[in-house]
Write a protein that holds these residues in place. Structure first.
Motif, PDB file in Angstrom:
ATOM      1  N   GLN A  69       0.830  -1.212   0.000  1.00  0.00           N
ATOM      2  CA  GLN A  69       0.000   0.000   0.000  1.00  0.00           C
ATOM      3  C   GLN A  69       0.862   1.260   0.000  1.00  0.00           C
ATOM      4  O   GLN A  69       0.573   2.223  -0.713  1.00  0.00           O
ATOM      5  CB  GLN A  69      -0.921  -0.001   1.218  1.00  0.00           C
ATOM      6  N   ALA A  70       1.938   1.254   0.805  1.00  0.00           N
ATOM      7  CA  ALA A  70       2.827   2.414   0.844  1.00  0.00           C
ATOM      8  C   ALA A  70       3.481   2.625  -0.522  1.00  0.00           C
ATOM      9  O   ALA A  70       3.602   3.757  -1.005  1.00  0.00           O
ATOM     10  CB  ALA A  70       3.898   2.221   1.914  1.00  0.00           C
ATOM     11  N   TYR A  71       3.897   1.544  -1.160  1.00  0.00           N
ATOM     12  CA  TYR A  71       4.495   1.640  -2.499  1.00  0.00           C
ATOM     13  C   TYR A  71       3.484   2.193  -3.491  1.00  0.00           C
ATOM     14  O   TYR A  71       3.809   3.035  -4.329  1.00  0.00           O
ATOM     15  CB  TYR A  71       4.979   0.261  -2.937  1.00  0.00           C
ATOM     16  N   GLN A  72       2.237   1.712  -3.385  1.00  0.00           N
ATOM     17  CA  GLN A  72       1.196   2.160  -4.305  1.00  0.00           C
ATOM     18  C   GLN A  72       0.913   3.645  -4.138  1.00  0.00           C
ATOM     19  O   GLN A  72       0.781   4.378  -5.126  1.00  0.00           O
ATOM     20  CB  GLN A  72      -0.079   1.344  -4.071  1.00  0.00           C
ATOM     21  N   VAL A  73       0.827   4.104  -2.893  1.00  0.00           N
ATOM     22  CA  VAL A  73       0.550   5.516  -2.631  1.00  0.00           C
ATOM     23  C   VAL A  73       1.661   6.394  -3.199  1.00  0.00           C
ATOM     24  O   VAL A  73       1.398   7.423  -3.843  1.00  0.00           O
ATOM     25  CB  VAL A  73       0.393   5.763  -1.114  1.00  0.00           C
ATOM     26  N   LEU A  74       2.923   5.998  -2.957  1.00  0.00           N
ATOM     27  CA  LEU A  74       4.044   6.787  -3.467  1.00  0.00           C
ATOM     28  C   LEU A  74       4.055   6.799  -4.982  1.00  0.00           C
ATOM     29  O   LEU A  74       4.317   7.820  -5.611  1.00  0.00           O
ATOM     30  CB  LEU A  74       5.361   6.218  -2.929  1.00  0.00           C
ATOM     31  N   LYS A  75       3.738   5.652  -5.581  1.00  0.00           N
ATOM     32  CA  LYS A  75       3.749   5.569  -7.039  1.00  0.00           C
ATOM     33  C   LYS A  75       2.666   6.451  -7.640  1.00  0.00           C
ATOM     34  O   LYS A  75       2.886   7.148  -8.635  1.00  0.00           O
ATOM     35  CB  LYS A  75       3.545   4.112  -7.471  1.00  0.00           C
ATOM     36  N   ILE A  76       1.482   6.452  -7.042  1.00  0.00           N
ATOM     37  CA  ILE A  76       0.392   7.295  -7.540  1.00  0.00           C
ATOM     38  C   ILE A  76       0.745   8.773  -7.377  1.00  0.00           C
ATOM     39  O   ILE A  76       0.504   9.587  -8.271  1.00  0.00           O
ATOM     40  CB  ILE A  76      -0.923   6.968  -6.802  1.00  0.00           C
ATOM     41  N   ALA A  77       1.353   9.123  -6.223  1.00  0.00           N
ATOM     42  CA  ALA A  77       1.751  10.515  -5.995  1.00  0.00           C
ATOM     43  C   ALA A  77       2.771  10.957  -7.036  1.00  0.00           C
ATOM     44  O   ALA A  77       2.683  12.065  -7.582  1.00  0.00           O
ATOM     45  CB  ALA A  77       2.326  10.675  -4.590  1.00  0.00           C
ATOM     46  N   GLY A  78       3.735  10.099  -7.318  1.00  0.00           N
ATOM     47  CA  GLY A  78       4.728  10.428  -8.342  1.00  0.00           C
ATOM     48  C   GLY A  78       4.104  10.564  -9.712  1.00  0.00           C
ATOM     49  O   GLY A  78       4.445  11.471 -10.482  1.00  0.00           O
ATOM     50  N   GLY A  79       3.162   9.675 -10.039  1.00  0.00           N
ATOM     51  CA  GLY A  79       2.485   9.758 -11.330  1.00  0.00           C
ATOM     52  C   GLY A  79       1.673  11.023 -11.474  1.00  0.00           C
ATOM     53  O   GLY A  79       1.688  11.677 -12.526  1.00  0.00           O
ATOM     54  N   LEU A  80       0.966  11.401 -10.416  1.00  0.00           N
ATOM     55  CA  LEU A  80       0.169  12.631 -10.453  1.00  0.00           C
ATOM     56  C   LEU A  80       1.055  13.859 -10.627  1.00  0.00           C
ATOM     57  O   LEU A  80       0.687  14.810 -11.330  1.00  0.00           O
ATOM     58  CB  LEU A  80      -0.657  12.760  -9.172  1.00  0.00           C
ATOM     59  N   TYR A  81       2.220  13.844  -9.998  1.00  0.00           N
ATOM     60  CA  TYR A  81       3.128  14.984 -10.136  1.00  0.00           C
ATOM     61  C   TYR A  81       3.628  15.098 -11.576  1.00  0.00           C
ATOM     62  O   TYR A  81       3.707  16.196 -12.132  1.00  0.00           O
ATOM     63  CB  TYR A  81       4.310  14.840  -9.182  1.00  0.00           C
ATOM     64  N   LEU A  82       3.935  13.971 -12.199  1.00  0.00           N
ATOM     65  CA  LEU A  82       4.399  14.004 -13.589  1.00  0.00           C
ATOM     66  C   LEU A  82       3.283  14.473 -14.520  1.00  0.00           C
ATOM     67  O   LEU A  82       3.533  15.228 -15.467  1.00  0.00           O
ATOM     68  CB  LEU A  82       4.894  12.615 -14.009  1.00  0.00           C
ATOM     69  N   VAL A  83       2.061  14.024 -14.253  1.00  0.00           N
ATOM     70  CA  VAL A  83       0.927  14.502 -15.056  1.00  0.00           C
ATOM     71  C   VAL A  83       0.767  16.011 -14.887  1.00  0.00           C
ATOM     72  O   VAL A  83       0.520  16.737 -15.852  1.00  0.00           O
ATOM     73  CB  VAL A  83      -0.372  13.771 -14.647  1.00  0.00           C
ATOM     74  N   HIS A  84       0.925  16.486 -13.647  1.00  0.00           N
ATOM     75  CA  HIS A  84       0.861  17.930 -13.382  1.00  0.00           C
ATOM     76  C   HIS A  84       1.902  18.682 -14.203  1.00  0.00           C
ATOM     77  O   HIS A  84       1.597  19.722 -14.816  1.00  0.00           O
ATOM     78  CB  HIS A  84       1.073  18.182 -11.893  1.00  0.00           C
TER      79      HIS A  84
END
Length: 207
Positions: A69-84
């Motif tokens: 879950q921690a890996y998933q949260v970090l991965k989603i946060a990183g993906g959202l930042y790149l989309v931003h």
């Protein structure tokens, strides 16, 4: 640690940097506005590597290995930042035809902004953390202190900074050709698409 093991570690770090990723495209994008901006982006990325080294040294990054879950949260946060970043690049490109386009672009490529983009992109990249978790322990001698991990982190940061700095200067040498309006428009579109694709791919991979 022997000189041979350090050289082997640096070689692995170089292979990591040679694999195209978000930091590479960020440095190339910011280098369109001069080598200095690209180098500052590289500095942010190198500091991000040191953040990961510190996290591994104190055991925080082990959460990624133990908690899906921690890996998933970090991965989603990183993906959202790149989309931003990708969307912001696209919007900046769309505004270039308006009278206030120059100030907007200048703010988007300021030195603090370039540094922050490199830093946050690296810190929110779980692949960098997993590299430290999987590779660094193999080069840390048994019974070594936290300093050994930080030392290897410093070597990784130095390799990343060297490679990305060279990349920034090479890109900046072509700035006269790159700054042609047609070329700039194309590169803006490509960089926006690549960053967004990286972000969406990262988010999809976290599901």
């Amino acid at each position: 640690m022997t000189a041979e093991s350090l050289l082997a570690f640096c070689a692995l770090c170089l292979l990591l940097e040679l694999t195209p990723g978000p930091n590479t495209f960020l440095v190339l994008r910011h280098s369109l506005h001069g080598a200095r901006t690209g180098v500052v982006t590289a500095l942010g990325s190198a500091l991000g590597a040191m953040v990961w080294a510190l996290a591994v040294a104190v055991g925080l990054a082990a959460l990624l290995e133990r908690s899906a879950q921690a890996y998933q949260v970090l991965k989603i946060a990183g993906g959202l930042y790149l989309v931003h970043l990708g969307v912001r690049t696209f919007l900046a490109h769309r505004r270039t035809s308006s009278p206030d386009a120059a100030p907007v672009r200048e703010r988007a490529t300021s030195l603090p902004g370039a540094f922050r983009a490199g830093l946050v992109s690296c810190v929110l990249n779980p692949k960098v953390g997993l590299f430290f978790l999987a590779v660094v322990p193999q080069f840390v001698p048994a019974g070594a202190t936290v300093g050994a991990t930080l030392l290897l982190g410093a070597f990784e940061a130095a390799v990343a900074l060297t490679y990305l700095t060279v990349l920034a200067h090479v890109a900046a040498r072509f700035v006269t050709w790159i700054r042609r309006p047609r070329v700039t428009r194309t590169l803006d579109r490509v960089s926006a698409a690549v960053l967004t694709a990286f972000g969406l791919g990262t988010i999809a991979g976290a599901r």
